[in-house]
Enzyme design. Structure first.
Site, short mmCIF file in Angstrom:
data_model
loop_
_atom_site.label_atom_id
_atom_site.label_comp_id
_atom_site.label_asym_id
_atom_site.label_seq_id
_atom_site.Cartn_x
_atom_site.Cartn_y
_atom_site.Cartn_z
N GLY A 1 0.93 -1.61 -0.39
CA GLY A 1 0.32 -0.39 -0.05
C GLY A 1 1.23 1.19 -0.28
O GLY A 1 1.73 1.51 0.87
N ARG B 1 0.84 -4.64 -5.68
CA ARG B 1 1.29 -5.99 -4.77
C ARG B 1 1.50 -7.21 -6.25
O ARG B 1 0.41 -6.93 -6.88
CB ARG B 1 -0.43 -6.49 -4.14
N ASP C 1 5.61 -5.35 6.03
CA ASP C 1 6.46 -7.07 6.20
C ASP C 1 6.65 -7.11 5.09
O ASP C 1 7.73 -8.31 5.10
CB ASP C 1 5.71 -8.02 7.89
N THR D 1 4.53 2.47 5.28
CA THR D 1 2.27 1.45 6.04
C THR D 1 2.36 2.58 6.81
O THR D 1 2.91 2.77 8.01
CB THR D 1 2.70 -0.03 6.87
N ASP E 1 0.07 1.44 8.61
CA ASP E 1 -0.58 1.05 9.97
C ASP E 1 0.26 1.05 11.03
O ASP E 1 -0.43 0.75 12.18
CB ASP E 1 -0.65 -0.52 9.13
N ASP F 1 2.50 -1.69 11.77
CA ASP F 1 2.47 -2.67 12.27
C ASP F 1 3.45 -3.48 12.42
O ASP F 1 4.04 -4.27 11.69
CB ASP F 1 1.39 -3.34 11.68
N ARG G 1 -5.49 -2.38 8.97
CA ARG G 1 -5.68 -4.29 9.16
C ARG G 1 -5.25 -4.49 9.80
O ARG G 1 -6.78 -4.40 10.26
CB ARG G 1 -4.27 -4.19 8.01
P1 ADP Z 1 3.14 -4.86 2.78
O1 ADP Z 1 4.94 -4.97 2.20
O2 ADP Z 1 3.01 -3.64 3.11
O3 ADP Z 1 3.22 -5.59 3.45
P2 ADP Z 1 1.87 -6.75 0.80
O4 ADP Z 1 1.85 -7.99 2.71
O5 ADP Z 1 0.87 -6.69 0.44
O6 ADP Z 1 2.12 -5.24 1.72
O7 ADP Z 1 3.61 -7.52 0.25
C1 ADP Z 1 3.81 -6.55 -0.60
C2 ADP Z 1 4.67 -7.39 -1.90
O8 ADP Z 1 5.47 -7.98 -1.80
C3 ADP Z 1 3.67 -8.29 -2.30
O9 ADP Z 1 2.57 -7.96 -3.30
C4 ADP Z 1 4.52 -9.57 -2.79
O10 ADP Z 1 5.01 -8.95 -3.94
C5 ADP Z 1 5.96 -9.37 -2.07
N1 ADP Z 1 6.06 -10.22 -1.41
C6 ADP Z 1 5.10 -10.11 0.14
N2 ADP Z 1 5.57 -11.86 1.25
C7 ADP Z 1 6.28 -11.75 -0.21
C8 ADP Z 1 7.16 -12.88 0.12
N3 ADP Z 1 6.59 -13.75 1.40
N4 ADP Z 1 7.87 -13.27 -0.33
C9 ADP Z 1 8.26 -12.75 -1.33
N5 ADP Z 1 7.73 -11.52 -1.83
C10 ADP Z 1 6.46 -11.07 -0.78
O1 F6P Z 2 -0.80 -1.49 4.82
C1 F6P Z 2 -2.09 -0.19 4.24
C2 F6P Z 2 -3.30 -0.99 4.24
O2 F6P Z 2 -4.53 0.76 3.37
C3 F6P Z 2 -4.08 -1.17 5.05
O3 F6P Z 2 -4.66 -0.36 5.99
C4 F6P Z 2 -5.63 -1.67 4.23
O4 F6P Z 2 -6.25 -3.12 5.16
C5 F6P Z 2 -5.15 -2.70 3.50
O5 F6P Z 2 -3.36 -1.49 2.99
C6 F6P Z 2 -5.84 -1.56 2.15
O6 F6P Z 2 -5.37 -2.25 0.86
P1 F6P Z 2 -5.70 -2.27 -0.51
O7 F6P Z 2 -5.51 -0.79 -1.21
O8 F6P Z 2 -4.42 -3.87 -1.33
O9 F6P Z 2 -7.19 -2.61 -0.39
#
Ligand code: ADP
Ligand code: F6P
Length: 323
Positions: free
Chosen positions: A14, A75, A106, A128, A130, A132, A174
């Site tokens: 995000g 993503r 993360d 982020t 969040d 978190d 989230r």
């Molecule tokens: P955030 O980085 O905010 O936690 P996401 O969990 O959606 O958001 O992760 C963002 C992107 O990072 C994912 O769409 C993917 O491309 C990559 N990613 C997430 N988890 C993994 C993983 N276990 N291994 C490799 N790439 C990952």
């Molecule tokens: O991580 C930021 C955030 O806005 C969260 O607060 C929310 O749950 C999520 O992203 C929404 O994600 P998306 O943009 O995929 O709807």
């Protein structure tokens, strides 16, 4: 003398206000260190699609005050696979990218870890709204998001008081309740529902609303975290049980946009510069954090294993101040 000649930068997951300040700092600090910078558009998806641009000091002009991310974000499921990660590393090598700054949460850190395993030096920056990410007390975007949400909630409160209504306002986060707790305290909410603490005892909320009416309160503000959700059906049930008009407002994506606050611009700038410095000096598999009042860095694995939660004292204070 820098240990690398060219680094890349991407934003992932995000978007968050302040990401542009971080990109700007990475680009300009790396250039000051004599290192070239390439921008990767749309996160790991853009890397796999080879959407790579050369960046210079002017590429980031007039961006520090802008919300969102000038590089775009996404993503990307393909990057969760071994094939995707190996392809990403090959593409980096093809473009001469020896190191990468990844701004995200993360999930994005896990992607950075994978790139590091495939021989591309990586540094993560916490981006982020969040808050978190366990290893850091600050994440890029949280301050702007809570200020945006707080102003919106003040506005809902005006109309809620005028009509003597109960309002349930759902904020993002989230599975984490940080935005809800901060807004709940800052907006003087009567009830704050956090995924970390909520016991799903709706009768207790109903009793609280009735008690507060008897005490002379003209409104009842409930801040509900996205991780609990169901604000609209909750409003219907509360109205039926109390006889008090109850409305739900889901703030949604407006919380993620807008011009970053001074704090987000400042912290993102320092963290971006820090990331560029350690990446240029040859570090890999690290994340930059703000912990105990200092900018520091941790091994990604160590950072991902850390735990954090809502402070019990702060939550108790929020309840105590709502009487
Ligand atoms: P955030 O980085 O905010 O936690 P996401 O969990 O959606 O958001 O992760 C963002 C992107 O990072 C994912 O769409 C993917 O491309 C990559 N990613 C997430 N988890 C993994 C993983 N276990 N291994 C490799 N790439 C990952
Ligand atoms: O991580 C930021 C955030 O806005 C969260 O607060 C929310 O749950 C999520 O992203 C929404 O994600 P998306 O943009 O995929 O709807």
């Amino acid at each position: 003398m820098a240990k690398v000649k060219t680094i890349g930068i991407l934003t992932s997951g995000g978007d968050a206000p302040g990401m542009n300040a971080a990109i700007r700092a990475v680009v300009r600090k790396a250039i000051s260190n004599g290192v070239a910078v390439k921008g990767i558009k749309k996160g790991y998806q853009g890397l796999l699609n080879e959407e790579i641009i050369d960046m210079n000091a002017r590429s980031v002009s007039d961006t520090i005050q802008r919300g969102g991310t000038i590089l775009g974000t996404a993503r990307c499921m393909e990057f969760m696979t071994e094939e995707g990660q190996s392809k990403g590393a090959q593409i980096c090598k093809k473009h001469g990218i020896e190191g990468m700054v990844v701004i995200g949460g993360d999930g994005s850190y896990r992607g950075a870890q994978a790139l590091s395993r495939h021989g591309i030096n990586t540094i993560g920056l916490p981006g982020t709204i969040d808050l978190d990410i366990a290893c850091t007390d600050y994440t890029i975007g949280f301050d702007t998001a809570v200020n945006t949400a707080m102003e919106a909630i003040d506005k809902v409160r005006d109309t809620s008081s005028s009509h003597e209504r109960c309002s349930i306002i759902e904020v993002m986060g989230r599975n984490a309740g940080y935005i809800a707790l901060w807004c709940g305290v800052a907006n003087g909410a009567e009830d704050i529902l956090l995924p970390e603490t909520y016991d799903y005892n709706e009768q207790a909320i109903i009793n609280n609303i009735i008690r507060n009416r008897k005490r002379g309160k003209t409104h009842h503000l409930i801040i509900n975290a996205e991780g609990i959700g169901h604000s609209t059906s909750m409003a219907r049930r509360i109205e039926a049980a109390t006889g008090i008009e109850t409305r739900a407002t889901i703030l949604g994506y407006m919380q993620r946009g807008g011009s970053p606050t001074c704090k987000d611009r400042y912290y993102a700038s320092i963290m971006g510069a820090y990331a560029a410095d350690i990446l240029c000096a040859g570090s890999t598999n690290r994340v930059v954090a703000y912990k105990g009042g200092k900018f520091v860095d941790f091994d990604i694995e160590e950072a991902l294993e850390m735990q954090k939660g809502i402070s019990d004292y702060e939550y108790q204070v929020s309840k105590c101040l709502a009487i």
